[in-house]
Scaffold this motif. Structure first.
Motif, short mmCIF file in Angstrom:
data_model
loop_
_atom_site.label_atom_id
_atom_site.label_comp_id
_atom_site.label_asym_id
_atom_site.label_seq_id
_atom_site.Cartn_x
_atom_site.Cartn_y
_atom_site.Cartn_z
N LEU A 161 55.48 43.43 60.39
CA LEU A 161 54.26 42.01 60.21
C LEU A 161 53.85 43.17 58.32
O LEU A 161 53.89 42.70 57.56
CB LEU A 161 52.47 42.54 60.57
CG LEU A 161 51.61 42.14 59.89
CD1 LEU A 161 51.55 40.60 59.25
CD2 LEU A 161 50.53 42.92 60.52
N MET A 165 54.92 40.79 54.94
CA MET A 165 54.00 41.88 53.50
C MET A 165 54.77 42.11 52.86
O MET A 165 54.20 42.26 51.46
CB MET A 165 52.37 42.11 54.15
CG MET A 165 51.75 41.57 55.45
SD MET A 165 49.38 42.19 55.51
CE MET A 165 50.53 43.39 56.56
N TYR A 187 46.64 39.28 51.56
CA TYR A 187 47.44 39.35 53.18
C TYR A 187 46.09 40.11 54.02
O TYR A 187 46.80 40.78 54.70
CB TYR A 187 49.06 40.50 53.03
CG TYR A 187 49.97 39.43 52.02
CD1 TYR A 187 49.83 37.73 52.09
CD2 TYR A 187 50.78 39.43 51.10
CE1 TYR A 187 50.91 36.77 51.90
CE2 TYR A 187 51.23 38.70 50.41
CZ TYR A 187 50.85 37.28 50.58
OH TYR A 187 52.53 35.74 50.02
N ALA A 190 45.49 40.08 57.32
CA ALA A 190 46.71 39.26 58.94
C ALA A 190 46.74 40.88 59.66
O ALA A 190 47.51 40.00 60.69
CB ALA A 190 48.15 39.68 57.28
N ASN A 193 43.74 39.82 62.30
CA ASN A 193 44.26 38.45 62.16
C ASN A 193 45.27 38.55 64.02
O ASN A 193 44.48 38.56 64.81
CB ASN A 193 45.20 37.49 61.80
CG ASN A 193 43.95 36.62 60.78
OD1 ASN A 193 43.02 36.92 61.15
ND2 ASN A 193 44.21 36.36 59.73
N LEU A 194 45.97 40.06 62.93
CA LEU A 194 47.24 40.12 64.89
C LEU A 194 46.57 41.13 65.81
O LEU A 194 46.77 40.44 66.92
CB LEU A 194 48.46 40.75 64.02
CG LEU A 194 49.69 41.52 64.83
CD1 LEU A 194 50.08 39.80 65.47
CD2 LEU A 194 50.51 42.05 64.36
N GLU A 204 52.23 33.47 61.72
CA GLU A 204 50.40 32.76 61.68
C GLU A 204 49.62 33.93 61.19
O GLU A 204 48.44 33.33 60.28
CB GLU A 204 50.72 32.63 63.09
CG GLU A 204 49.38 31.41 63.61
CD GLU A 204 48.82 30.22 62.91
OE1 GLU A 204 47.75 30.07 63.60
OE2 GLU A 204 50.01 30.14 62.73
N ALA A 205 49.56 35.02 61.49
CA ALA A 205 49.09 35.67 60.61
C ALA A 205 48.58 35.52 59.16
O ALA A 205 47.02 35.45 59.04
CB ALA A 205 49.46 37.27 61.07
N ILE A 206 49.61 36.07 59.54
CA ILE A 206 49.47 35.57 57.50
C ILE A 206 49.53 34.42 56.84
O ILE A 206 48.48 34.58 55.92
CB ILE A 206 50.42 35.67 56.36
CG1 ILE A 206 51.38 37.62 57.48
CG2 ILE A 206 51.27 36.17 55.20
CD1 ILE A 206 52.97 37.76 56.98
N ARG A 207 49.09 33.71 57.55
CA ARG A 207 49.10 32.28 56.99
C ARG A 207 47.46 31.91 57.34
O ARG A 207 46.52 31.47 56.08
CB ARG A 207 49.60 31.13 58.10
CG ARG A 207 49.26 29.33 57.58
CD ARG A 207 49.84 29.14 58.28
NE ARG A 207 49.43 28.81 60.05
CZ ARG A 207 47.95 28.15 60.00
NH1 ARG A 207 47.31 27.41 59.28
NH2 ARG A 207 47.03 28.34 61.38
N SER A 209 45.65 34.79 56.59
CA SER A 209 45.12 35.42 56.01
C SER A 209 44.75 34.49 54.61
O SER A 209 44.04 34.91 53.96
CB SER A 209 46.26 36.67 56.01
OG SER A 209 44.96 37.01 55.05
N LYS A 210 45.70 33.19 54.67
CA LYS A 210 46.21 33.38 53.05
C LYS A 210 44.57 32.40 53.24
O LYS A 210 44.02 32.50 51.69
CB LYS A 210 47.33 32.59 52.90
CG LYS A 210 48.73 33.31 52.50
CD LYS A 210 49.39 32.21 52.67
CE LYS A 210 51.36 33.43 52.65
NZ LYS A 210 52.08 32.22 52.40
#
Length: 286
Positions: A161, A165, A187, A190, A193-194, A204-207, A209-210
């Protein structure tokens, strides 16, 4: 060649008045916020209460975390060749390492690189443990001091991650500094989320966060500005004040995380997808 016109005396007061009103408006926004953003004052109050309610002292936990990170940074700094620092006294150069404790000859380059990478990896995993502890405190759970090392249970995803990032932020920074700063805020959640769902994929964690930060990046930026004073005081006390301030700041950030998810209806899995914030848009409030 004609000179550029100079603003007359009647224009200068108007410019000063306009600049003053802009400054007052910005300060008011920092202090009060606007109707569409989370209530910053209330979230900060709840963050302080949550920090004090921790069943395992958040301040002792912070002290342990700061000591471990300081040791890692100290090891990393020790690997830097100390014989390269010299001072010119007017008639000759003095090698500082001759008068410093723990001075040493240069280490091999591969050893310096290895230690630097290892310190970065360990720091990243400990940062995840720091987040896991505070997320557990927010849920009312008893988080032992050993939870600082819970990130080692999904080390690979944490490292991946951070790498992804870092690459994304670097690429955005190539466009100029401002897009890079925006990417950092894009981000921001992110890792949260993880840590909340280690089974989640990195992308998915980055998505998520967006989606979560879309429309709230400026609010998060202003939130960081409100902590500048505390940061200065922590520096003046050589970091000692950080033992009490760091958990407060972290809990405030997590409170924003929860408030934004609630406002967007993204409180948990199974929520409807929202458009990803992949591009800069004229209506995107930072």
């Amino acid at each position: 060649m004609p000179c550029a016109p100079v603003p007359g005396p009647q224009v200068l007061p108007a410019l000063v008045f306009f600049g003053g009103m802009c400054y007052i408006g910005f300060i008011y926004y920092i202090v009060k916020g606007d109707a569409s953003m989370p209530n910053r004052i209330e979230l900060k109050k709840s963050a302080r209460a949550t920090t004090r309610s921790a069943r395992v002292s958040a301040y002792v936990f912070t002290l342990i975390y700061l000591v471990l990170t300081a040791v890692l940074n100290g090891v990393n700094s020790y690997m830097i060749p100390s014989d390269q620092l010299v001072i010119f006294t007017g008639d000759r150069f003095i090698r500082v390492s001759e008068y410093l404790p723990f001075s040493h000859p240069p280490f091999p380059a591969f050893a310096v690189l290895f230690v630097s990478v290892l310190v970065w990896l360990l720091s990243s995993v400990l940062a995840a443990g720091w987040v896991l502890y505070h997320q557990g405190v927010r849920r009312g759970q008893t988080m032992p001091y050993s939870s600082l090392f819970d990130g080692f249970g999904f080390t690979g995803k944490i490292i991946l991650l951070h790498l992804v990032m870092g690459l994304f932020v670097f690429l955005w920074t190539l466009l100029l500094v401002i897009p890079g700063i925006i990417a950092i805020y894009r981000y921001r959640f992110a890792l949260y989320n993880l840590c909340e769902n280690p089974e989640m994929g990195v992308m998915e964690a980055i998505r998520l966060s967006k989606q979560q930060t879309m429309g709230f990046k400026l609010d998060l930026f202003v939130l960081d500005l409100t902590f500048i004073g505390w940061g200065i005081l922590c520096g003046l006390t050589l970091g000692i004040l950080s033992i009490w301030i760091r958990p407060y700041i972290q809990q405030t950030d997590l409170a924003y995380f929860d408030a934004i998810r609630a406002a967007k209806g993204m409180g948990g899995p199974g929520q409807a997808d929202q458009p990803a914030d992949d591009f800069f848009r004229p209506d995107d409030r930072f």
